[in-house]
Design an enzyme around this catalytic site. Structure first.
Site: not given
Lengths: 574, 165
Positions: A280, A283, A300, A320, A359, A362, A367, A504
């Site tokens: 990141e 990037e 994230c 990102s 999560k 996710e 993908e 988190c």
């Protein structure tokens, strides 16, 4: 601040003029039971459990919404008050399943606690009980409206804290429920699966989807090689689920406990957090130097990614493309780690312990299969791990500390601060600054991006380059930044967003109850972990260096692109 | 979001379907506390409150769809499902009750093969129960649209319904 004098249970005290009777009682050390009240949400005065006697008032008053007055005389535990409270709770219990012993919130339920505190032994009322189907069609959360006491905390958390407005009171009278629009399931509503509703729910009406049975099954299957990764925020909160005080750092005990549970390798998401920073960070440098889309926003937090995909799909190219640490880790376990150890990836079961309910969703995104398999098989929340440790009968506090396994358990302080709001930003700045200037930083602590302020802004000099950054936690705050970007008024280059309050550490899968004070203790613990680390910059992580040197090539390289980056798509919901 | 127009659930097509709604929304633009009048007028225009209409009201008035749904389900006057061309209101008040309103309601339900609160698949009839329509002298009584039918027996129900089909 203007103060008033009141007498509460015979005790004369001074409280701010703006205080409620409940706040006054709390400041005098008197406990008044509450259910619909939540210290961080707008008071509602719905449940009437907090009733007290105020001299001169016509009837008992709900202390959570009743303002204090000069000379007020309050009694919080008269016979009439105790009777009224008991009646309220008995009425709630009359329309509540009596399955406490097999309930997910058994021994951690506010309704159960109040019933016990008030000494309720018999429910005098019998009548019809409500019965609704479970809402369990999503990977993250389960809603059981039969257990809902209509306190409305989830409605307020979702609206006030997150600005998503999934829930509302629906229908009326006995038929009232709390539901998304059109009585849809959460997977059809604009729900981000952040789990803040579950974290404020006093009962088991909203809970995380329990995946412990599947993990137990994998652990007892001798053909499976079961590896686990633990997110940064879990180590500073798991203790709370096992009887320890808020802010206890239990990293070593947690590793020991996971080995006792039967995991073959215990790894650390902090490792892939360091990896995230390299991808990141590079990037960001790429976008800054090649006129890329700015501001770049971190990706994230899966609740946050859902939020922008559902509500601001026009801004998706600000995200990102780096995967979250959980998913980077998952992709590497069934490729790099499998190759290195010679284990067939089809025999690997990859489990992650996360402070997060989103999560779970996710991990099952279509993908997220860059290894050719589902990269992360099962996601457990901190609460679920706490329950497994209890089920296994481990004396957690007495466990001797153990170390993570190499190489995917090696990490730096930059990885661990991912767990607190501002942490990803700080970790990225530590690396980006050194990559840009080629010189080591004098001071690696970026205090401007730390702390629990809703939106933080800072200007950072990276050599000749001045970068303006912003950090937001909670989705209501994220929305403010997105509106600024939409209006063309955001002059930031880099933004960190975390869906949950405090980052988190305040995630929807963390132990409950939680409040600002507890979150602060968890944040302090996270920075203590960083301070105690020998290595505190992601690019100094030797295991990450080795990964690039021997296998990945370079950040943003071809292999990275395939395994560690992803794409986003608008979600049509709600 | 912008795709709601394409996902019409009641047969209308795209922009045309919302023309009436948009007129109502323009009329109440910037008016505080306008949600209930908007819902009432939208229901008058469409016969009920279809999902895509509720979503468009949410979007245009900047009120969460969940809150509008909460309001629409709180008040008995709002309907979220299509209603029949003929609304049958069967009285279940005290006077009607003692004179056999239950049997009358059952006869209607059996004849139309739907329960109270439901609408026939051909959208011809909706059955509702009401607590009293103020015609106790005619008990048991029902209203179909604006017509009052009194001194009912289960036996004469089919004949009355025939007039409306």
């Amino acid at each position: 601040m203007e103060m008033v004098n009141i007498t509460i249970d015979g005790k004369k005290i001074q409280v701010p003029k703006t205080a409620t009777v409940l706040e006054a009682a709390q400041s005098a050390g008197i406990t008044v039971p509450t259910l619909c009240y939540h210290p961080e949400l707008r008071p509602e005065g719905a449940c009437r459990v907090c009733m007290v006697e105020v001299e001169g008032a016509r009837s008992l008053v709900a202390s959570c919404v009743y303002p204090v007055n000069e000379g007020m005389v309050v009694r919080t535990s008269t016979a009439a008050v105790r009777d009224a409270r008991k009646t309220v709770v008995e009425l709630l219990l009359a329309n509540h399943p009596q399955d406490c012993l097999s309930c997910q919130r058994n021994l951690n339920c506010e309704l159960q606690t109040i019933a016990a505190d008030l000494g309720i032994r018999k429910i005098r009322f019998e009548g019809e009980k409500k019965h609704y189907p479970l809402d369990a069609n999503n990977p993250s959360l389960v809603r059981d409206q039969d257990k809902c006491i209509l306190c409305g905390r989830c409605i307020r958390a979702c609206s006030e804290r997150q600005g998503v407005h999934v829930y509302s009171f629906v229908n009326r009278g006995f038929n009232t429920t709390v539901s998304p629009a059109f009585n849809e399931g959460l997977e059809e509503a604009p729900c981000t699966f952040c789990g803040q509703c579950a974290s404020v729910c006093p009962t088991a009406a909203i809970v995380e989807k329990d995946d412990t049975a599947a993990v137990w099954a994998a652990l007892s299957d001798p053909k499976k090689h079961v590896v686990v990764q633990t997110a940064p925020a879990v180590r500073v909160a798991l203790g709370e689920a096992l009887g320890m005080g808020p802010g206890s750092i239990v990293t070593g005990k947690m590793v020991a406990a996971l080995r006792r549970l039967g995991f073959d390798r215990v790894f650390d998401t902090d490792f892939s957090a360091d990896l995230t920073i390299l991808e990141e960070g590079n990037e960001l440098i790429e976008r800054l130097s090649h006129n890329g889309k700015l501001p770049m926003i971190t990706s994230c937090s899966p609740g946050w990614v859902n939020f922008i995909e559902i509500l601001y799909p026009d801004l998706l190219d600000h995200l990102s493309t780096a995967k979250s640490p959980q998913q980077m880790f998952g992709a590497l376990v069934k490729t790099y780690y499998a190759e290195k150890t010679g284990i067939d990836p089809k025999d690997i079961v990859s489990v992650s312990i996360m402070p997060c309910t989103a999560k779970k969703a996710e991990a099952v995104r279509p993908e997220m299969k860059s290894s050719g398999y589902q990269d992360v098989d099962f996601v457990l929340t901190t609460r679920e791990l706490g329950r497994m440790i209890r089920e296994a009968g481990l004396d957690f506090e007495k466990l001797a500390k153990e170390e993570f396994d190499a190489p995917l358990g090696i990490s730096t302080g930059a990885g661990v601060i991912f767990g607190a709001t501002g942490g990803v930003m700080e970790a990225a700045l530590r690396t980006v600054a050194e990559v840009v200037t080629g010189k080591p930083l004098d001071c690696i602590d970026f205090h401007g991006v730390r702390g629990l302020t809703g939106i933080k802004e800072a200007e950072v000099e990276l050599g000749d380059l001045k970068v303006k950054v912003a950090v937001a936690h909670t989705l209501a705050n994220a929305r403010m930044l997105l509106d600024k970007i939409r209006a063309g008024e955001a002059d930031y280059q880099f933004i960190e967003v975390m869906a949950c309050p405090g980052g988190c550490i305040g995630g929807g899968g963390q132990p409950v109850p939680v409040c600002a004070d507890i979150r602060q203790k968890r944040v302090d613990a996270i920075y203590d972990c960083d301070q105690c680390s020998t290595l505190r910059k992601s690019h100094d992580n030797p295991a990450v260096k080795e990964l690039y040197d021997t296998w990945l090539g370079k950040p943003l390289g071809e292999k990275s692109h395939k395994l560690l980056h992803t794409h986003y798509h608008p979600q049509e919901r709600g | 979001m912008s795709n709601t127009e394409k996902k019409c659930c009641c047969g209308g097509n795209d922009g045309k379907h919302f023309a009436q709604l948009d007129e109502i929304l323009v009329k109440y633009q910037g008016v505080k506390g306008a949600l209930i009048p908007v819902l009432q007028e939208a229901q008058n225009a469409y016969g009920y409150l279809p999902k895509d209409v509720v979503k468009r009201i949410a979007e245009k008035m900047n009120i969460p769809a969940s809150q509008i749904y909460g309001v629409a389900t709180f008040y008995a006057q709002f309907h979220l499902n299509p209603r029949g061309r003929n609304i049958i209101r069967v009285c279940q008040g005290t006077a009607c009750h003692v004179r056999g309103a239950k049997a009358v309601l059952k006869a209607i339900e059996d004849q139309l093969q739907i329960a109270a609160g439901q609408t026939t698949p051909d959208l011809q009839f909706t059955i509702e129960t009401v607590a009293c329509i103020g015609a106790c002298g005619l008990a048991p009584v029902m209203m179909i649209n604006d017509d009052t039918h009194g001194r009912l027996t289960p036996a004469i129900v089919p004949e009355i319904l025939k007039k409306y089909s």
